[in-house]
Write an enzyme that holds these catalytic residues in place. Structure first.
Site, PDB file in Angstrom:
ATOM      1  N   ASN A  99     -26.940  37.104 -62.993  1.00  0.00           N
ATOM      2  CA  ASN A  99     -25.740  36.713 -63.256  1.00  0.00           C
ATOM      3  C   ASN A  99     -25.155  35.122 -62.810  1.00  0.00           C
ATOM      4  OD1 ASN A  99     -23.135  37.641 -63.103  1.00  0.00           O
ATOM      5  ND2 ASN A  99     -23.514  38.344 -60.826  1.00  0.00           N
ATOM      6  N   LYS A 136     -22.386  34.438 -62.892  1.00  0.00           N
ATOM      7  CA  LYS A 136     -20.912  34.897 -62.965  1.00  0.00           C
ATOM      8  C   LYS A 136     -20.305  33.494 -63.444  1.00  0.00           C
ATOM      9  CE  LYS A 136     -23.136  36.317 -58.301  1.00  0.00           C
ATOM     10  NZ  LYS A 136     -23.076  35.967 -56.835  1.00  0.00           N
ATOM     11  N   HIS A 160     -19.200  44.644 -59.798  1.00  0.00           N
ATOM     12  CA  HIS A 160     -19.453  43.772 -58.101  1.00  0.00           C
ATOM     13  C   HIS A 160     -19.015  42.952 -57.315  1.00  0.00           C
ATOM     14  CE1 HIS A 160     -21.411  39.753 -57.304  1.00  0.00           C
ATOM     15  NE2 HIS A 160     -22.277  39.939 -58.219  1.00  0.00           N
ATOM     16  N   GLU A 198     -17.348  40.873 -56.178  1.00  0.00           N
ATOM     17  CA  GLU A 198     -16.783  40.051 -56.482  1.00  0.00           C
ATOM     18  C   GLU A 198     -15.433  40.706 -57.189  1.00  0.00           C
ATOM     19  OE1 GLU A 198     -19.822  37.042 -58.019  1.00  0.00           O
ATOM     20  OE2 GLU A 198     -20.436  36.623 -55.880  1.00  0.00           O
ATOM     21  N   GLU A 257     -26.785  45.928 -54.490  1.00  0.00           N
ATOM     22  CA  GLU A 257     -26.452  44.757 -53.732  1.00  0.00           C
ATOM     23  C   GLU A 257     -25.674  43.818 -52.188  1.00  0.00           C
ATOM     24  OE1 GLU A 257     -26.158  41.111 -57.078  1.00  0.00           O
ATOM     25  OE2 GLU A 257     -24.682  41.715 -57.387  1.00  0.00           O
ATOM     26  N   GLY A 310     -25.665  34.644 -52.018  1.00  0.00           N
ATOM     27  CA  GLY A 310     -25.066  33.945 -52.188  1.00  0.00           C
ATOM     28  C   GLY A 310     -25.227  32.342 -50.964  1.00  0.00           C
ATOM     29  N   SER A 337     -29.871  36.875 -52.856  1.00  0.00           N
ATOM     30  CA  SER A 337     -30.216  35.613 -52.520  1.00  0.00           C
ATOM     31  C   SER A 337     -31.995  35.863 -53.118  1.00  0.00           C
ATOM     32  CB  SER A 337     -30.556  35.294 -51.545  1.00  0.00           C
ATOM     33  OG  SER A 337     -28.796  34.746 -50.811  1.00  0.00           O
TER      34      SER A 337
HETATM   35  P1  13P Z   1     -27.097  35.107 -55.646  1.00  0.00           P
HETATM   36  O1  13P Z   1     -28.392  35.443 -55.813  1.00  0.00           O
HETATM   37  O2  13P Z   1     -26.626  33.685 -55.681  1.00  0.00           O
HETATM   38  O3  13P Z   1     -27.111  35.477 -54.062  1.00  0.00           O
HETATM   39  O4  13P Z   1     -25.809  36.144 -56.037  1.00  0.00           O
HETATM   40  C1  13P Z   1     -26.410  37.728 -56.308  1.00  0.00           C
HETATM   41  C2  13P Z   1     -25.036  38.253 -57.034  1.00  0.00           C
HETATM   42  O5  13P Z   1     -24.027  38.171 -56.798  1.00  0.00           O
HETATM   43  C3  13P Z   1     -25.989  38.735 -58.354  1.00  0.00           C
HETATM   44  O6  13P Z   1     -25.212  39.214 -58.791  1.00  0.00           O
END
Ligand code: 13P
Length: 249
Positions: free
Chosen positions: A9, A11, A94, A96, A166, A172, A211
């Site tokens: 992803n 982002k 997601h 976010e 997640e 992150g 992560s």
């Molecule tokens: P990270 O791997 O940067 O923690 O992000 C995970 C994520 O939100 C993937 O959709």
């Protein structure tokens, strides 16, 4: 055994130049991989993915979609536009999107349905915040989020989704759920899917995200109900993304 699936992803990251290097690097390093893989990129780069990845073992997709068909919805992208660019996957719900765009589980479910109706696979994200975990409500939260999607699907369609667990506190942050913590939630999610459709319970891929890195991917993906990963930061470097893909048993 269910096949493993590793999805990057990106982002809101990328540029035409950086993407070209990253995609070429991923394609070049896939020999011998046992897992399936895909990248979910910002919509403006879908055409670039289609050009760079068509005929390769890397699938591509989007990070969000409108729940509406084409029409007067300024700024939105509908599912048929994504199929126009060869997308196989669309991430929906997601954390976010839920946090910064106030997406409800009901809206996420409608988006998942729009993705399925267009012939693509929704990657339905669920996950608890740190406060919810500390309050002991992890299972209640993720079950409610997944339940909204399952409630909207006929049993026969449940097998067509991918789920991603997640934990919000692990995204992150460099903090990862331990394999045992993640496995426990994945097993719960699988039981919830199986209660709706037994065959889907056995076949639906449940990815872990938060992560996941080259050094913890093998241990996470060795868990019986962890069928791959949804990778953020580590998907932006070809070497790290490939190391995770190759870590799949
Ligand atoms: P990270 O791997 O940067 O923690 O992000 C995970 C994520 O939100 C993937 O959709």
């Amino acid at each position: 055994m269910r096949r493993k699936l590793v999805v990057g992803n990106w982002k809101m990251n990328g540029s035409r130049a950086a993407n070209a290097t990253l995609l070429a690097g991923v394609v070049a390093g896939l020999d011998g991989a046992r897992a399936d893989c895909a990248v979910c990129v910002p919509s403006p780069y879908l055409a670039q993915c289609q050009e760079a990845l068509a005929g390769s073992a890397v699938a591509w997709g989007a990070q969000d979609v409108s729940d509406k068909p084409c029409g007067a919805y300024t700024g939105e992208v509908c599912a048929s536009m994504l199929t126009d660019f060869g997308c196989r996957y669309v991430i929906v719900g997601h954390s976010e999107r839920r946090a910064y765009h106030a997406e409800s589980s009901d809206l996420v479910a409608r988006k998942a349905l729009a993705v399925l109706d267009a012939g693509m696979t929704p990657i339905v994200c669920v996950g608890e915040t740190l406060a919810e975990r500390e309050a002991g409500s992890t299972v209640a939260v993720v079950s409610r989020q997944l339940g909204a999607v399952l409630d909207m699907l006929a049993p026969a369609r449940v097998a067509q989704i991918v789920v991603a667990y997640e934990p919000v506190w692990a995204i992150g942050t460099g903090k990862t759920a331990t394999p045992a913590m993640a496995q426990e939630v994945h097993a719960q999610l699988r039981a919830q899917i199986a209660a709706k459709d037994a065959a889907a319970g056995a076949s639906v891929q449940i990815l872990y995200g938060g992560s996941m890195k080259p050094d913890n991917a093998a241990e996470l993906m060795a868990q019986p109900d962890i069928d791959g990963g949804l990778i953020g930061g580590a998907a932006l470097k070809a070497g790290d993304f490939l190391a995770i893909i190759h870590a799949a048993p």
